[in-house]
Motif scaffolding. Sequence first.
Motif, short mmCIF file in Angstrom:
data_model
loop_
_atom_site.label_atom_id
_atom_site.label_comp_id
_atom_site.label_asym_id
_atom_site.label_seq_id
_atom_site.Cartn_x
_atom_site.Cartn_y
_atom_site.Cartn_z
N VAL A 184 17.05 19.12 49.53
CA VAL A 184 17.61 19.80 50.66
C VAL A 184 18.94 20.82 49.57
CG1 VAL A 184 19.22 19.74 52.45
CG2 VAL A 184 17.13 18.45 52.52
N PHE A 185 19.53 19.80 49.00
CA PHE A 185 20.72 20.29 48.07
C PHE A 185 20.72 20.73 46.74
CE2 PHE A 185 22.40 17.75 52.06
CZ PHE A 185 23.01 18.84 52.73
N GLY A 186 19.58 20.31 46.05
CA GLY A 186 19.43 20.60 44.64
C GLY A 186 19.98 19.57 43.90
N VAL A 187 20.55 20.01 42.81
CA VAL A 187 21.41 19.13 41.99
C VAL A 187 22.63 18.25 42.61
CG1 VAL A 187 22.78 18.90 39.94
CG2 VAL A 187 20.79 20.49 39.88
N THR A 188 23.14 19.09 43.59
CA THR A 188 24.20 18.53 44.24
C THR A 188 23.67 17.25 45.26
OG1 THR A 188 25.60 20.69 44.53
CG2 THR A 188 25.93 18.70 46.10
N GLY A 189 22.48 17.40 45.73
CA GLY A 189 21.88 16.19 46.35
C GLY A 189 21.64 14.96 45.74
N ILE A 190 21.45 15.26 44.31
CA ILE A 190 21.30 14.00 43.49
C ILE A 190 22.54 13.20 43.34
CG2 ILE A 190 20.76 13.30 40.94
CD1 ILE A 190 19.21 15.80 40.62
N TRP A 191 23.58 13.90 43.18
CA TRP A 191 24.88 13.19 43.18
C TRP A 191 25.38 12.63 44.76
CZ3 TRP A 191 25.06 12.74 38.58
CH2 TRP A 191 24.72 13.94 37.50
N LEU A 192 24.83 13.21 45.67
CA LEU A 192 25.15 12.85 47.07
C LEU A 192 24.24 11.80 47.38
CD1 LEU A 192 25.46 16.07 49.27
CD2 LEU A 192 27.29 14.29 48.76
N ALA A 193 23.14 11.26 46.59
CA ALA A 193 22.27 10.12 46.80
C ALA A 193 23.16 8.90 46.88
CB ALA A 193 21.11 10.36 45.98
N THR A 194 23.95 8.69 46.01
CA THR A 194 24.64 7.21 45.76
C THR A 194 25.62 7.13 46.74
OG1 THR A 194 24.27 7.16 43.27
CG2 THR A 194 26.02 5.70 44.37
N PRO A 195 26.77 7.90 47.12
CA PRO A 195 27.47 7.64 48.21
C PRO A 195 26.75 7.55 49.75
CG PRO A 195 28.32 9.57 47.05
CD PRO A 195 26.78 9.13 46.49
N ALA A 196 25.53 8.32 50.02
CA ALA A 196 24.93 8.13 51.08
C ALA A 196 24.51 6.74 51.17
CB ALA A 196 23.95 9.30 51.19
N ALA A 197 23.52 6.34 50.14
CA ALA A 197 22.84 5.01 49.95
C ALA A 197 23.90 4.20 50.21
CB ALA A 197 22.11 4.76 48.99
N GLU A 198 25.04 4.06 49.78
CA GLU A 198 26.05 3.02 49.86
C GLU A 198 26.62 2.72 51.47
OE1 GLU A 198 26.89 0.61 47.95
OE2 GLU A 198 25.89 1.06 45.90
N LEU A 199 26.72 4.06 51.92
CA LEU A 199 27.25 4.07 53.27
C LEU A 199 26.41 3.30 54.15
CD1 LEU A 199 29.58 4.96 55.28
CD2 LEU A 199 28.31 7.18 55.60
N MET A 200 25.00 3.67 53.86
CA MET A 200 23.87 3.00 54.93
C MET A 200 23.84 1.52 54.59
SD MET A 200 21.04 5.82 54.12
CE MET A 200 19.71 5.12 54.87
N ALA A 201 24.23 1.14 53.23
CA ALA A 201 23.99 -0.18 53.02
C ALA A 201 25.29 -0.97 53.71
CB ALA A 201 24.14 -0.09 51.61
#
Length: 443
Positions: free
Chosen positions: A409-426
């Motif tokens: 969805v967001f390209g390279v920015t989405g790669i960086w967003l992946a870790t914060p999003a996963a940690e929030l879900m966790a």
Amino acid sequence: MEKENAYSKPVTLKNILAFAIPTIAMSVFMSFYTMVDGLFVSNLIGTSALSAINLTAPVVQLVTAVSTMLATGGSAAIMKKMGEQKPEEAREDFTFLILVNAAVGLAMCAAGYAVMDRLFQGMGLSADVAAYCQEYLSRYLLFTVPILLMNNFTLYMIASGKATLSLICSVGGGVLNMVLDYVLIAVFDMGIGGAAIATGLGYSVTAAAGLVVFSRRENLLHFTKPAFRPQVLGSAAANGCSEMATALVTGIITLMFNWTMLRYVGEGGIAAVTIIMYVLMFASSLYTGYSYGVAPMISYYYGEKNQEKLKKLVAVSLKVIAVISLVTAAMSYAATGPLVSVFARPDNPVYGLAFTGNRICTIALLFIGFNIFASGMFTALSNGVVSAVLAFSRSFVFMLITMLVLPAVFGVTGIWLATPAAELMALALSAALFGKYRKRYQY
């Protein structure tokens, strides 16, 4: 018997920090082992060699996974027996598990050399990067047994009242690693292979010290005639499987990051990912160190059935982690420029990628500490299943979801967003399980 007296002290912030500060400092210095390699490699060899260290990380994580499983799971089981007033049985199990570690290390070393030639095929790497990968890993595997022993002795020193010694060994190993990195790379021109040897010798400091310390019978834990109890190995594996899962899936996720970056950016993107991982690893080492420090206390109070101390310990720990989370997130965001410039010059394209990535990934530092503590707490309570669910969901399931969806969805920015999003879900899952098991363990 020094540590047994320490467990009898009141649960106050001061007494908790007496356990935790040495392990926090130790964990920070342990994180230097990889970071220092990256620092010298990127500045003395180049960012292509830095990319190679990241590409070999999954193999390194496999070694770490097995040793962490046996160390954390074994420590919880052994200290629980100490709390149940079964010291001789605990020492027999301790000796048995150390022997298992040595045997597993030899087997993993042999297996690594057997498959190394085929590990990096099909990734579309340049000849230089592929050669760097092969050279680094071939030297690193020589130290498989000391690495396993180092991870185990680190925790067992803490559990047996030798936290300060553990810290000294970690600091000594870190300093030795730094010195040897410069000497072997800059002076003797051994390249990236010299960085691997420096790391291995740094790890060996704690391994060698542990063999000496635990040979002395006056210590709370010491070598004795081992008793072969398969159920002990099974219990250690079950209790520590969450930590093993974390390390294993970290390797898998690293592969995913690398493949995604190769697709969107190229090999320079892998170097940027490596820099961001160093920053997150350094900050996470604070949480990991704290969790390691209080884990023997949790296990001991649980075995002692002292719900009052257990409850207070957990409550204070959550407050400590909240403070650390806010401080590390603020510092990482504010110091992004200097942190990234240590590994890449501002005129290097890697610098811009890493700068943006660090600013975004810093958000994850607000959540990581609680997730690490929750998983470590359930391991210490001998509930390896819940701990494994937390660790596996956090490190693999949620990361897999975010890595597949957000970059699309967001390209390279989405790669960086992946870790914060996963940690929030966790974090949401950790909170749910924390509440579910509160009555059972009375924390």
